[in-house]
Design an enzyme around this catalytic site. Structure first.
Site: not given
Ligand code: ATP
Length: 588
Positions: A252, A257, A302, A342
């Site tokens: 993470k 984003r 990200e 992702f």
């Protein structure tokens, strides 16, 4: 369709703050609106012309609106300004001036929704030197034929002051009742909205074809998808309880984003709150063609600032330097990034939303060509708590915030925060755990060193059910002199004369704001409160929930809209989680 029908509805809506009544007024209006123009009506009701992500803004300066009114009525600018000062609202002043004029002239042709919308659209598209005069011409021709109530709302819409606060969810309720006969069908409308983020498109589909249209609602490139969100957990055990025996663990990263839409040569980037942020990342636009092998695609990544010499990830705040209008090329040089993919939601003409996580991940790995700039998010499959702990350790050592844990057979649930995605951060283990993103709804003047600025802010969460902003704390710590100045400046634009109809608090702030600015706060615990209104009466009669020892973390969440703020139900879940820990501790 006569514009007066829309203006009358806006007038009724101004007179109430009750959600049921607001919804009923909308239902009545939708029922008499022809299907072809429903999108225009839906946008106008929210003071917009197109969905936010298209960035079409009317935004006429008040000065121009006043001059246009003067031109169409012959009333001198000074008299209009005087009326404006007295009423404190340009819409109201416009209505008063038009009222006086109607008494002295014969009437004029009816104005239609189409004419108002098309004129405003032309105004929004005007650019360049002569645009001010043209804007004035368009506005004065509209006002020339407008009745006082029509003029009032035209003035409010063009100056971006229509502050009825009708949220998307209230409109979805009303559309559901008007076109499918029941509010029960709202989830189907919400689904359609989640995959395109365009209320106009959803309203037209349901008005023309009812429920049938919603079943076949398609994802399309350049219509951003509302992002899937994760629930917080505090331990690997909790993940196993929620996800079963095997699941994916991804790094993470702490960046921004970015939803990337690509079709042939064109690339558009959307933020977490679906704002078009393409201009901040020219490097992504330039390099994406090399990284992605597809005709068209929608991907999520990200974007993270890095130190190019060491390859280290840098904190999220570094990306703030990219948020500028000018000199972006310099910012690109000074604040380099990597793009860490992702998820994939659309590929070569087909939606991937219903594919399982495992299939989407495989597809993603096939489509992305990795290099120094583009990466696929590191992932591993995990079965045991130890494996999760090990990977978490790796992630933290590499500069991540923690892990995202994802269920292997789960689809991409647009707009949902569900237990198919979980977030596990290191700091979750102590105190309250995660930070909260709260909406600034009011402020209290400062004393001593803070005189002339705000000393404390009143903060709220978002309650989706009631579409309100119940307060959760007053925060006065964590501010630097610089951030106090910054808040004073940012918030000066958002001041409103009285408390916003959606703000709910037992505290009387010195200044009220439109609920718009979102900031990050940490706290030590959640307690019951007689003053704050989150989850009022749900845990104890007459009490809401409040944060104890809240502290501003220094992050203004510029990429979040108020509706993306932490929700009442999340605070309830945090309160209940906290109780569980206390109970467990008591057992030992
Ligand atoms: P949320 O987006 O859940 O409302 P938030 O914006 O406060 O919350 P976090 O709670 O920190 O952010 O976690 C979610 C965010 O983490 C995502 O919106 C995304 O920007 C980021 N993120 C980083 N790595 C991943 C990943 N591997 N998968 C999904 N999201 C990721």
């Amino acid at each position: 369709m006569k514009f007066s029908l829309v203006a009358d509805t806006l007038g009724y809506m101004e007179g109430t703050t009750k959600r049921l009544e607001l919804t009923q007024h909308l239902v009545d209006l939708f029922k008499i609106t022809p299907a072809e123009i429903i999108p225009k009506v839906v946008y106008l009701l929210q003071g917009k012309l197109r969905p936010d992500h298209e960035g079409v803004e009317v935004g006429v300066a008040e000065k121009i609106a006043v001059r246009a009114l003067s031109k169409s009525t012959g009333v001198p600018v000074s008299k209009i300004e005087h009326e404006y000062k007295k009423a404190g609202d340009l819409g109201q002043a416009t209505a008063i001036i038009l009222e006086q004029k109607t008494q002295t002239t014969f009437l004029k042709e009816d104005i239609t929704v189409e004419r108002v919308y098309d004129t405003l659209f032309k105004i929004a598209e005007l650019r360049g030197n002569r645009s001010q005069n043209m804007k004035m011409k368009y506005i004065s021709s509209l006002l020339n034929d407008a009745s006082p109530i029509e003029g009032r709302f035209i003035a409010k819409i063009i100056t971006a002051n229509l502050r009825l606060g009708i949220a998307d969810y209230t409109i979805l309720d009303a559309l559901s009742i008007a076109y499918t006969g029941s509010k029960e069908n709202r989830p189907s409308l919400e689904h359609a909205y989640n995959v395109c983020s365009d209320l106009g498109r959803v309203s037209e589909a349901v008005a023309k074809k009812g429920m049938e249209a919603l079943k076949h609602f398609q994802v399309s490139v350049f219509s951003p998808i509302r992002p899937m969100l994760a629930e917080r957990i505090k331990s690997p055990e909790e993940a196993r309880e929620k996800m079963g025996s095997e699941f994916a663990a991804e790094y993470k990263l702490d960046g921004e984003r970015v939803q990337i839409h690509i079709q042939k040569e064109k690339t558009v980037l959307y933020s977490r709150s679906l704002e078009n942020i393409t201009s901040y990342y020219p490097d992504i636009v330039e390099k994406i063609g090399k990284s992605i092998k597809a005709r068209d695609a929608i991907l999520e990544a990200e974007a993270v600032a890095i130190n190019e010499d060491t390859g280290e990830f840098l904190p999220f705040q570094e990306l703030m330097h990219r948020r500028r209008k000018y000199n972006i090329a310099k910012a690109v040089q000074e604040y380099p990034i990597t793009v860490n993919f992702f998820d994939i939601m659309f590929l070569d003409g087909k939606s991937c939303l219903d594919m399982s996580y495992s299939d989407r991940r495989r597809s993603l790995e096939n489509v992305v060509t990795e290099d120094a700039f583009a990466k696929v998010m590191p992932m591993t499959l995990v079965k045991t708590d130890d494996e999760v702990e090990d990977f978490l350790e790796n992630a933290i050592n590499s500069g991540c915030e923690g892990l995202m844990l994802k269920q292997l057979d789960s689809s991409y649930r647009a707009g949902a925060r569900a237990s198919n995605w979980l977030k596990l951060k290191r700091e979750y283990r102590n105190e309250l755990g995660d930070s909260l993103d709260l909406v600034v709804v009011g402020a209290f003047y400062g004393r001593g060193r803070r005189t002339g600025r705000y000393g404390a802010l009143l903060l709220s969460v978002y309650d989706k059910e009631s579409d309100t902003y119940p307060s959760v704390c007053k925060v006065g710590t964590g501010f630097t002199d610089e951030s106090l100045d910054q808040f004073y400046q940012i918030l000066s634009d958002k001041i409103i004369v009285k408390k916003d109809s959606r703000t709910d608090s037992g505290l009387e702030a010195d200044v009220w704001f439109e609920p718009e600015v979102v900031i990050e706060v940490v706290a030590s615990e959640i307690t019951l409160s007689p003053i704050h209104k989150v989850a009022l009466g749900k845990i104890r009669k007459g009490s809401g929930l409040a944060l104890r020892f809240p502290k501003f973390t220094g992050k203004i969440r510029f990429e979040k809209t108020p509706e993306n703020a932490t929700s009442s139900s999340e605070v309830m879940a945090m309160y209940n989680g906290q109780k569980k820990v206390v109970q467990n501790e008591k057992q030992f």
